[in-house]
Design an enzyme around this catalytic site. Structure first.
Site, PDB file in Angstrom:
ATOM      1  N   SER A 171       5.466  -2.234   7.711  1.00 32.29           N
ATOM      2  CA  SER A 171       4.016  -2.260   7.516  1.00 32.29           C
ATOM      3  C   SER A 171       3.694  -2.934   6.194  1.00 32.29           C
ATOM      4  O   SER A 171       4.492  -2.926   5.261  1.00 32.29           O
ATOM      5  CB  SER A 171       3.452  -0.836   7.475  1.00 32.29           C
ATOM      6  OG  SER A 171       3.632  -0.252   6.186  1.00 32.29           O
ATOM      7  N   ASP A 172       2.515  -3.535   6.097  1.00 30.19           N
ATOM      8  CA  ASP A 172       2.031  -3.948   4.791  1.00 30.19           C
ATOM      9  C   ASP A 172       1.816  -2.660   3.986  1.00 30.19           C
ATOM     10  O   ASP A 172       1.724  -1.561   4.550  1.00 30.19           O
ATOM     11  CB  ASP A 172       0.744  -4.766   4.917  1.00 30.19           C
ATOM     12  CG  ASP A 172       0.555  -5.723   3.736  1.00 30.19           C
ATOM     13  OD1 ASP A 172       1.148  -5.475   2.666  1.00 30.19           O
ATOM     14  OD2 ASP A 172      -0.194  -6.704   3.879  1.00 30.19           O
ATOM     15  N   CYS A 173       1.744  -2.784   2.669  1.00 38.77           N
ATOM     16  CA  CYS A 173       1.806  -1.590   1.820  1.00 38.77           C
ATOM     17  C   CYS A 173       0.515  -0.777   1.886  1.00 38.77           C
ATOM     18  O   CYS A 173      -0.557  -1.274   1.567  1.00 38.77           O
ATOM     19  CB  CYS A 173       2.172  -1.989   0.405  1.00 38.77           C
ATOM     20  SG  CYS A 173       3.827  -2.718   0.404  1.00 38.77           S
TER      21      CYS A 173
END
Length: 344
Positions: A247-249
């Protein structure tokens, strides 16, 4: 001796399968976040998945600084981009060996580079346009494949040099300010397949990229990290991708936080949905809710096993689970050396 995951002569996939059987539910989940915890009873070291190499090894002391990707794209030279990222992966391996020798496994010291950004640059107000290779899907594809090949290197017969990551999947071309709530809807199928997807497809099929990062925004109503359409149908079914999705952060928090996507009730709902759609690794800590989600029947432990086995396999492929690899022979002296300065 008996087959154990410590046997370095076994294939990565087999080692992952053997180690998976030894882990408790809580231990599995602790390995599914970017700051992965050690499992001391099994000899698993801590590992930080988050590293960056957009135009040189980032945020880890001295390194050669290469032109921004938008500048590299202007060279129209795939060979130069390959040379640049071969230099970058040499420096990254040297740094990793140095930090590991000091017993340090912090962010920006690992072997999994969240690079390249192959989103299409369509809006000059998008502040991250410099990270891209411009507005042309063909040019972006050719650049991106070379970045991946330079970073991942040739497999030395056993261990990968580094793992690269195609990001941010998908239709993430601005605007930046509302990326945590933006819904990319009504994307014409032709635009999807001719503009936004080709670089990702090229990185998966030609580049054999080992990681794909799902984007913050929604796509046709679903957060990208919980999009069956993107992560299951297109990425895994149509393209045959077998690597891991990160996932993106903080993206999993966007699923339920007020004023963001608001598509899910809470952490457990969001985390279960993400894993079921194939987001194996979270940059963040919402996944801490997964053991409870399993107990509540929102997700099965076997669904987590699928993700954990991908993560373990990647770590074995990099040699990160073993004491040494032949890549450790790359000397510290390559970092910011004259040849790399000349190339820059």
């Amino acid at each position: 001796g008996q087959a154990t995951y410590k046997n370095a002569s076994l294939p990565a996939e087999e080692r992952a399968g053997l180690l998976l059987k030894e882990l408790t539910l809580e231990e599995k989940v602790s390995l599914m976040m970017d700051s992965s915890k050690p499992v001391e009873r099994l000899g698993i070291k801590p590992y930080n998945w988050w590293n960056e190499a957009l135009h040189g090894v980032a945020r880890a002391g001295l390194a050669t600084v290469f032109p921004q990707p938008i500048g590299m794209a202007a060279s129209f030279s795939p060979e130069t981009v390959y040379e640049v990222f071969t230099a970058v992966s040499d420096e990254a391996r040297a740094k990793n060996a140095y930090y590991a020798s000091q017993g340090s496994r912090e962010r920006y010291q690992g072997l999994t580079m969240w690079t390249p950004t192959v989103n299409i640059y369509r809006d000059p107000r998008w502040g991250r346009g410099i990270e891209t290779y411009g507005e042309d899907p063909y040019l972006t594809s050719r650049r991106g494949v070379m970045v991946v090949k330079g970073l991942q290197g040739t497999n030395d017969g056993k261990y990968d040099k580094l793992h690269a990551c195609a990001k941010h999947f998908a239709v993430h071309s601005g605007p930046e300010w509302n990326r945590h709530e933006f819904n990319a809807e009504n994307i014409k199928p032709r635009d999807l397949y001719e503009t936004y997807l080709p670089p990702f497809e090229a990185l998966v099929k030609e580049g054999k990229v080992k990681e794909v990062m799902c984007a913050y925004n929604r796509f046709e109503g679903d957060p990208c990290c919980g999009s069956d359409r993107l992560l299951m149908q297109i990425l895994r079914d149509e393209w045959g991708y077998e690597g891991l999705v990160v996932s993106d952060c903080g993206a999993i928090y966007d699923f339920f936080e007020e004023g963001r996507h608001g598509t899910h009730k809470d952490k457990a709902d969001a985390s279960s949905a993400a894993v079921l759609s194939g987001t194996d690794l979270e940059c963040g800590d919402a996944y801490k809710s997964l053991p409870d989600a399993v107990r509540q029947g929102k997700i099965k432990e076997s669904d987590l096993d699928r993700s954990v086995s991908r993560l373990l396999k990647a770590r074995f492929e990099l040699g990160e689970m073993d004491e040494t690899t032949p890549w450790d022979a790359i000397p510290d002296s390559v970092v910011n050396c004259h040849a790399h300065q000349a190339l820059a």
